[in-house]
Write a protein that holds these residues in place. Sequence first.
Motif, PDB file in Angstrom:
ATOM      1  N   VAL A  99       0.698  -1.219   0.149  1.00 14.34           N
ATOM      2  CA  VAL A  99      -0.003  -0.071  -0.024  1.00 14.34           C
ATOM      3  C   VAL A  99       0.825   1.388   0.172  1.00 14.34           C
ATOM      4  N   GLN A 100       2.067   1.057   0.866  1.00 16.57           N
ATOM      5  CA  GLN A 100       2.830   2.495   0.811  1.00 16.57           C
ATOM      6  C   GLN A 100       3.470   2.720  -0.346  1.00 16.57           C
ATOM      7  N   LEU A 104       2.792  -3.976  -6.860  1.00 18.36           N
ATOM      8  CA  LEU A 104       2.707  -5.390  -6.402  1.00 18.36           C
ATOM      9  C   LEU A 104       4.240  -6.033  -6.421  1.00 18.36           C
ATOM     10  N   LYS A 105       4.431  -6.879  -5.167  1.00 16.70           N
ATOM     11  CA  LYS A 105       5.661  -7.264  -5.167  1.00 16.70           C
ATOM     12  C   LYS A 105       5.629  -8.970  -4.746  1.00 16.70           C
ATOM     13  N   ILE A 106       6.484  -9.847  -5.439  1.00 21.13           N
ATOM     14  CA  ILE A 106       6.726 -11.239  -5.093  1.00 21.13           C
ATOM     15  C   ILE A 106       6.716 -11.422  -3.679  1.00 21.13           C
ATOM     16  N   ALA A 107       5.766 -12.019  -3.091  1.00 28.31           N
ATOM     17  CA  ALA A 107       5.910 -12.438  -1.569  1.00 28.31           C
ATOM     18  C   ALA A 107       6.275 -13.976  -1.439  1.00 28.31           C
ATOM     19  N   THR A 120      10.869  -7.638  -9.440  1.00 24.15           N
ATOM     20  CA  THR A 120       9.674  -7.260  -9.978  1.00 24.15           C
ATOM     21  C   THR A 120       8.864  -6.346  -9.204  1.00 24.15           C
ATOM     22  N   ARG A 121       8.417  -5.225  -9.563  1.00 24.84           N
ATOM     23  CA  ARG A 121       7.464  -4.286  -8.975  1.00 24.84           C
ATOM     24  C   ARG A 121       6.554  -3.724  -9.907  1.00 24.84           C
ATOM     25  N   ILE A 122       5.398  -4.146  -9.781  1.00 17.50           N
ATOM     26  CA  ILE A 122       4.313  -3.734 -10.857  1.00 17.50           C
ATOM     27  C   ILE A 122       3.395  -2.693 -10.228  1.00 17.50           C
ATOM     28  N   LYS A 123       2.952  -1.849 -11.069  1.00 18.96           N
ATOM     29  CA  LYS A 123       1.932  -0.878 -10.646  1.00 18.96           C
ATOM     30  C   LYS A 123       0.741  -1.405 -10.977  1.00 18.96           C
ATOM     31  N   PRO A 124      -0.284  -1.191 -10.226  1.00 23.23           N
ATOM     32  CA  PRO A 124      -1.861  -1.700 -10.382  1.00 23.23           C
ATOM     33  C   PRO A 124      -2.157  -1.004 -11.844  1.00 23.23           C
ATOM     34  N   GLY A 125      -2.630  -1.885 -12.752  1.00 21.22           N
ATOM     35  CA  GLY A 125      -3.040  -1.533 -14.201  1.00 21.22           C
ATOM     36  C   GLY A 125      -2.043  -2.140 -15.108  1.00 21.22           C
ATOM     37  N   LEU A 126      -0.669  -2.163 -14.626  1.00 23.80           N
ATOM     38  CA  LEU A 126       0.396  -2.403 -15.606  1.00 23.80           C
ATOM     39  C   LEU A 126       0.635  -3.660 -15.679  1.00 23.80           C
ATOM     40  N   GLY A 127       0.903  -4.297 -16.920  1.00 22.44           N
ATOM     41  CA  GLY A 127       1.263  -5.784 -17.066  1.00 22.44           C
ATOM     42  C   GLY A 127      -0.155  -6.788 -16.951  1.00 22.44           C
ATOM     43  N   ILE A 128       0.266  -7.907 -16.723  1.00 29.79           N
ATOM     44  CA  ILE A 128      -0.937  -8.800 -16.728  1.00 29.79           C
ATOM     45  C   ILE A 128      -1.363  -8.891 -15.046  1.00 29.79           C
ATOM     46  N   ALA A 129      -0.119  -8.910 -14.382  1.00 27.78           N
ATOM     47  CA  ALA A 129      -0.859  -9.300 -12.888  1.00 27.78           C
ATOM     48  C   ALA A 129      -1.295  -7.982 -12.502  1.00 27.78           C
ATOM     49  N   GLY A 130      -0.901  -6.589 -12.809  1.00 28.55           N
ATOM     50  CA  GLY A 130      -1.150  -5.423 -12.551  1.00 28.55           C
ATOM     51  C   GLY A 130      -2.468  -5.403 -12.896  1.00 28.55           C
ATOM     52  N   PRO A 167      -6.599 -12.707  -9.237  1.00 22.25           N
ATOM     53  CA  PRO A 167      -6.344 -11.568  -8.404  1.00 22.25           C
ATOM     54  C   PRO A 167      -7.207 -12.206  -6.945  1.00 22.25           C
ATOM     55  N   LEU A 168      -6.212 -11.792  -5.999  1.00 19.85           N
ATOM     56  CA  LEU A 168      -6.862 -12.300  -4.563  1.00 19.85           C
ATOM     57  C   LEU A 168      -7.497 -11.298  -4.194  1.00 19.85           C
ATOM     58  N   LYS A 169      -8.678 -11.490  -3.567  1.00 15.52           N
ATOM     59  CA  LYS A 169      -9.813 -10.339  -3.511  1.00 15.52           C
ATOM     60  C   LYS A 169     -10.404 -10.478  -2.097  1.00 15.52           C
ATOM     61  N   LEU A 170     -10.703  -9.735  -1.456  1.00 15.28           N
ATOM     62  CA  LEU A 170     -11.709  -9.509  -0.337  1.00 15.28           C
ATOM     63  C   LEU A 170     -12.421  -8.541  -0.237  1.00 15.28           C
ATOM     64  N   LYS A 171     -13.812  -8.932   0.097  1.00 18.04           N
ATOM     65  CA  LYS A 171     -14.945  -8.039  -0.224  1.00 18.04           C
ATOM     66  C   LYS A 171     -14.880  -7.099  -1.450  1.00 18.04           C
ATOM     67  N   ASP A 172     -14.734  -7.829  -2.392  1.00 17.87           N
ATOM     68  CA  ASP A 172     -14.379  -7.237  -3.929  1.00 17.87           C
ATOM     69  C   ASP A 172     -13.336  -6.246  -4.006  1.00 17.87           C
ATOM     70  N   LYS A 173     -12.331  -6.276  -3.204  1.00 14.08           N
ATOM     71  CA  LYS A 173     -11.173  -5.343  -3.178  1.00 14.08           C
ATOM     72  C   LYS A 173     -10.018  -6.142  -3.390  1.00 14.08           C
ATOM     73  N   SER A 174      -9.124  -5.989  -4.281  1.00 16.11           N
ATOM     74  CA  SER A 174      -7.959  -6.727  -4.550  1.00 16.11           C
ATOM     75  C   SER A 174      -6.755  -6.523  -3.625  1.00 16.11           C
ATOM     76  N   PHE A 175      -5.912  -7.682  -3.148  1.00 18.78           N
ATOM     77  CA  PHE A 175      -4.845  -7.239  -2.063  1.00 18.78           C
ATOM     78  C   PHE A 175      -3.898  -7.995  -2.875  1.00 18.78           C
ATOM     79  N   GLY A 176      -3.808  -8.923  -3.959  1.00 19.93           N
ATOM     80  CA  GLY A 176      -2.716  -9.386  -4.463  1.00 19.93           C
ATOM     81  C   GLY A 176      -3.096 -10.047  -5.699  1.00 19.93           C
TER      82      GLY A 176
END
Length: 409
Positions: A99-100, A104-107, A120-130, A167-176
């Motif tokens: 969040v900071q 997206l980072k590989i955990a 690997t550092r991907i901004k939301p919306g970029l690339g496939i994962a983003g 996407p990993l989602k909780l209450k319709d909000k992605s977190f990973g």
Amino acid sequence: MIYALSLVILILLFAAGILFKKLYALRLERSSVESAGRDNSLKTTWGKFDELLTSLLTIHEIGIVNAGTIKKEDFYQTVVECACELISSPRGSLMIHDVQTDELKIAASKNISKEVIESTRIKPGLGIAGRAFQTGETIFVTDPQQNARYKDFIGKEEQLEPFIAIPLKLKDKSFGVLNLHLPREKESFTDYDLKFLTLLAGETAITLENIKLYESLENFYLEMVQTLARVIDAKDSYTGDHAGRARKKARRLAEELNMPDQMLRYVEYAALLHDIGKIGIDGAILSKPGKLTHEEYEEIKKHPAIGYQILSPIHFLGPVAQMVLYHQEWYNGMGYPEGLKGEEIPLGARIVSTIDAWDAMRSDRSYRKALSLEIAEDELTKGAGQRFDPEVVKAFLKLERAGWPPFVK
Ligand SMILES: [Fe+2]
């Protein structure tokens, strides 16, 4: 707090209900297709059900049953291993949104090079994962090299394989995002692969939320208790952060004495909380500058048992209450409350006792100045085998002389 816990349990039960409903729907689907005579391909699917259930149970077991003792990193690793196993994928990764930095980072990962993990550092919306993260939709890429969204992110041979981003989602909000590469023998993911992975991602999200809630409850509780420990220190005429100092040293000393990983945390908490029972002792006795009368001393001696009563109902503190109960026992059996001897006294309590005595000697009190380093060392050495465990004293002095080197783990 009880209300919050009940709410958490209700949410979890509800979520588990949805998952099992989905599972049941999948089973129904399977039986109707089977009756249509296409049972060959479904034999493998039925086997996959077993694998899916095993994966879901593993994730459940790790995250729910072991909540409070499992590290998030280990949990992420289990998810990647389970997902790869489920669809026989050679490699995969689990990315978490920071969040900071809004990246997206590989955990956790399987068969991904260190270089790719670190870079690997991907901004939301970029690339496939983003993109999967931002839209909340699963995306399958057959040829990453030909994909305009992905080709800029290809740095390694391993990133050329077809893959799926869930996407990993909780209450319709992605977190990973969970990324899995296609098994070599397959040309595409099957419908079942997708459904299974969706279920797995759902269970992962719920379990992770549970771990987070557990952690935040635990932190909240510890902060409260830490404040309480400081209040007691002040009442007990300590200056400075006696409990805080004892806490850090106790963990390091437990590590030096090769205690199992999960016990280090408990020893740390015991050091922080060992005198919590003084809350039930008259402040006038605790801060009395002169010698105590027999009755006053008997009153003070109640504090380990009061501490035990306060802490023993708290489940996540495990063996801490026992350590607190026995922190005034002496190695030679002359301590209180039960006169336990040697190894009858829990090691955590022997550690807390040594550290507590050292910090008391080295602290300015309202009625005397701190003892010098030489005198304190001398006192501790004299007490080895009497009041203190000689092995604990040896390890303690080794660390003290080395200036408390950082944790190994
Ligand atoms: Fe004490």
